[in-house]
Design an enzyme around this catalytic site. Structure first.
Site, PDB file in Angstrom:
ATOM      1  N   CYS A 380       0.837  -1.198   0.000  1.00  0.00           N
ATOM      2  CA  CYS A 380       0.000   0.000   0.000  1.00  0.00           C
ATOM      3  C   CYS A 380       0.876   1.254   0.000  1.00  0.00           C
ATOM      4  O   CYS A 380       1.492   1.566  -1.010  1.00  0.00           O
ATOM      5  CB  CYS A 380      -0.989  -0.049   1.159  1.00  0.00           C
ATOM      6  N   HIS A 519      -3.518  -5.228   0.534  1.00  0.00           N
ATOM      7  CA  HIS A 519      -2.932  -5.789   1.758  1.00  0.00           C
ATOM      8  C   HIS A 519      -2.959  -7.316   1.728  1.00  0.00           C
ATOM      9  O   HIS A 519      -3.889  -7.926   2.268  1.00  0.00           O
ATOM     10  CB  HIS A 519      -3.709  -5.276   2.974  1.00  0.00           C
ATOM     11  N   GLU A 521      -1.314  -9.357   3.411  1.00  0.00           N
ATOM     12  CA  GLU A 521      -1.157  -9.950   4.747  1.00  0.00           C
ATOM     13  C   GLU A 521      -2.492 -10.349   5.358  1.00  0.00           C
ATOM     14  O   GLU A 521      -2.554 -11.240   6.198  1.00  0.00           O
ATOM     15  CB  GLU A 521      -0.403  -8.979   5.670  1.00  0.00           C
TER      16      GLU A 521
HETATM   17  N1  GLN Z   1      -2.101   6.631   2.901  1.00  0.00           N
HETATM   18  C1  GLN Z   1      -2.156   5.893   1.676  1.00  0.00           C
HETATM   19  C2  GLN Z   1      -3.501   6.032   0.987  1.00  0.00           C
HETATM   20  O1  GLN Z   1      -4.466   6.379   1.618  1.00  0.00           O
HETATM   21  C3  GLN Z   1      -1.826   4.442   1.904  1.00  0.00           C
HETATM   22  C4  GLN Z   1      -2.811   3.734   2.774  1.00  0.00           C
HETATM   23  C5  GLN Z   1      -2.287   2.418   3.294  1.00  0.00           C
HETATM   24  O2  GLN Z   1      -1.101   2.171   3.276  1.00  0.00           O
HETATM   25  N2  GLN Z   1      -3.162   1.577   3.796  1.00  0.00           N
HETATM   26  O3  GLN Z   1      -3.617   5.750  -0.186  1.00  0.00           O
END
Ligand code: GLN
Length: 547
Positions: A380, A519, A521
């Site tokens: 992310c 994600h 994970e």
């Molecule tokens: N802050 C970033 C976004 O909102 C990444 C979010 C995250 O890593 N879950 O896109």
């Protein structure tokens, strides 16, 4: 109709109620039953989405896009049953539903009270999907006696009365403190906790007693007598070397048998514990160790990245190695050179996160991994930082940055390679978002498909070209920069089905450098390690052989 098991806690918090619930779910599965696990949280936040990871640990996202408590992560890791929006609720959500109904006039002008309106709302939540499984396990957060928890305890008491006899049981977790001076385990706090529970009308059928010392038979008898529980339903829960030992350990103590006895299920189907025996075999017979640096922001609280830590352990199990993860605060790289901190690690992981703090350090970590051929997994925000690093240092976009940081700072300093997306497609629907939406509920959340380039490394790792992974973010990599970045060597190897949203990037010619917008994970299990984590650890093993 499912049988219900309500799990409550007493004496102190953090006794491992979530783990006990998850392990019991796994044991019932091992006996051939289907299960679903639910969490009822007494706090007043409507959901944990806006709670700080420092305070509450990780936010666990479900396929259907709910931001839930990290205990749902445990449930999934132990049972493999994908959690849903309807598996997590808080007092805040319950009250907000009740008040919404009241405003709509649904209650026809009646006086709205905790009993029956709030308790009915809780009972409605408990009943969702009751026909789908054999057992519904419902954990009540907090400890008995907490003010916020009272409506939940009242609701589960009523629920037991509403159901046919023998359809619900209550399992209570307590602590047996050890007094070193007298060399004794004390049962009084457990007695008081059960008394408290019985005062609100709930008599536990099974007592799980956490203890750092063996519980003598005499004490077990005493607990049974004073707490009005059968002796073989007083289950010892000792400290474990790994959470994954819990199903086998609880089985050895007779937990699943006691639960089936309480329901009068006889003869009980024999358990098949092969899955958990294999998990323990992989954990205890690991050969060698790899060192992985996790460069993040919320490094003080281990629970903030719970699923990542677990997924790395699973990746180690897939390769029969131990993974030693070390958390490094990204902000250190604002002041110091990254190299001395990162040398000696066999792989680098940059996890998700929000806000600008620490991001320059994460960019430096990505640069170090790229230029030193160290395996890199960016998740992310970790992918976004890898893209910014590539844009700045390889593709010639000197001022590359994320709109998130300009937005926060209130000034325009960066060229937005990562931008705020306002509209996207989910399935057959267009989802739109205004920039002034409130903080909660404005993200791309839950499972989305991605299409992988058949010739990419990720397609090989997944063994598929179409995948589904969970998302939780506001910002996206801008495809405007795709050509320039791909010419520089950063391939966009996974895209949303409509080709608008970059889901995966990977460096060509690097041994293992992958950034994912989702994600992974969240979907890893000890008995089914996520392919990206399994292969990331495999790459780390290879690096460890080179140094
Ligand atoms: N802050 C970033 C976004 O909102 C990444 C979010 C995250 O890593 N879950 O896109």
């Amino acid at each position: 109709m499912a049988r219900y098991i309500f799990i409550t806690g007493g004496v102190v918090s953090s006794l491992g109620k979530g783990l006990a619930s998850a392990a019991l779910g796994a044991l019932l599965q091992a006996r051939g039953f289907s299960v679903r696990l639910r969490k009822l949280d007494p706090y007043l936040n409507v959901d944990p989405g806006t709670m700080s990871p420092f305070e509450h640990g990780e936010v666990f996202v479900t396929d259907d896009g709910a931001e839930t408590d990290l205990d749902l992560g445990h449930y999934e890791r132990f049972t493999g049953v994908a959690a849903r929006k309807t598996d997590s609720v808080s007092s805040g959500r319950i009250y907000s539903n009740v008040l919404e109904k009241e405003r709509r006039g649904d209650y026809l002008g009646r006086t709205i009270q905790v009993i029956p309106h709030v308790t009915n709302e809780i009972k409605d939540f408990l009943k969702v999907g009751a026909d789908e499984v054999d057992f519904m396990l419902c954990e009540i957060g907090g400890t008995v006696g907490d003010i916020e928890g009272l409506p939940f305890f009242e609701a589960i008491r009523q629920f037991g009365q509403d159901m046919p006899r023998g359809q619900c049981i209550y399992m209570h977790l307590t602590l047996l403190p050890y007094l070193a001076a007298s060399g004794e385990l004390k049962t009084k706090p457990t007695q008081h906790s059960v008394k408290e529970l019985r005062a609100i009308g709930i008599a536990p059928d099974v007592l799980v007693c956490r203890s750092e010392h063996p519980i003598p038979e005499r004490e077990r008898e005493k607990i049974a007598l004073f707490c009005n529980v059968r002796k073989d339903a007083v289950i010892a829960a000792y400290d474990l070397t790994s959470i994954y030992e819990a199903p086998l350990a609880y089985h050895a103590q007779g937990l699943d048998q006691a639960v089936l006895d309480a329901f009068g299920i006889s003869p009980a189907p024999r358990p098949n514990l092969a899955r958990w025996e294999d998990v323990m075999d992989r954990l205890t017979h690991a050969e060698g160790e790899v060192r992985v640096a996790i460069v993040g922001k919320y490094t003080q609280l281990e629970d903030a990245y719970k699923s990542i830590a677990e997924a790395l352990t699973h990746g180690g199990m897939a390769n029969r190695v131990r993974v030693r993860a070390q958390w490094i605060d990204a902000e250190i790289f604002d002041r110091e050179d990254a190299a001395p901190h990162l040398e000696g690690f066999h792989a680098i992981l940059v996890p998700g996160g929000f806000g600008e703090r620490g991001t320059e350090g994460k960019i430096k970590a990505a640069e170090f991994a790229r230029t030193h051929n160290v395996p890199y997994l960016g998740i992310c925000l970790g992918m976004q930082m890898a893209v910014i690093e590539a844009a700045r240092n390889v593709a010639g976009v000197a001022k590359a940055g994320s709109e998130e940081f300009d937005h926060e700072a209130g000034e325009k300093r960066f060229e937005p390679v990562v931008y705020h997306l306002k509209e996207w497609i989910q399935g057959n629907h267009v989802i739109a978002r205004k920039s002034d939406d409130d903080k909660g509920g404005t993200m791309r959340l839950g499972a989305y498909s991605a299409v992988l380039d058949a010739s990419s490394k990720v397609a090989e790792i997944y063994g598929a070209t179409q995948i589904e992974e969970r998302h939780r973010h506001r910002y996206e990599v801008d495809t405007k920069y795709r050509d320039r970045l791909e010419k520089a060597g950063l391939k966009f190897s996974g895209m949303s089905p409509d080709g608008r949203l970059p889901e995966i990037v990977e460096w060509q010619g690097h041994p293992w450098f992958i950034g994912v917008q989702f994600h992974p994970e969240l979907k890893s299990k000890p008995f089914a390690p996520h392919p990206l984590f399994a292969d990331f650890v495999r790459a780390a093993v290879e690096t460890s052989r080179l140094v």
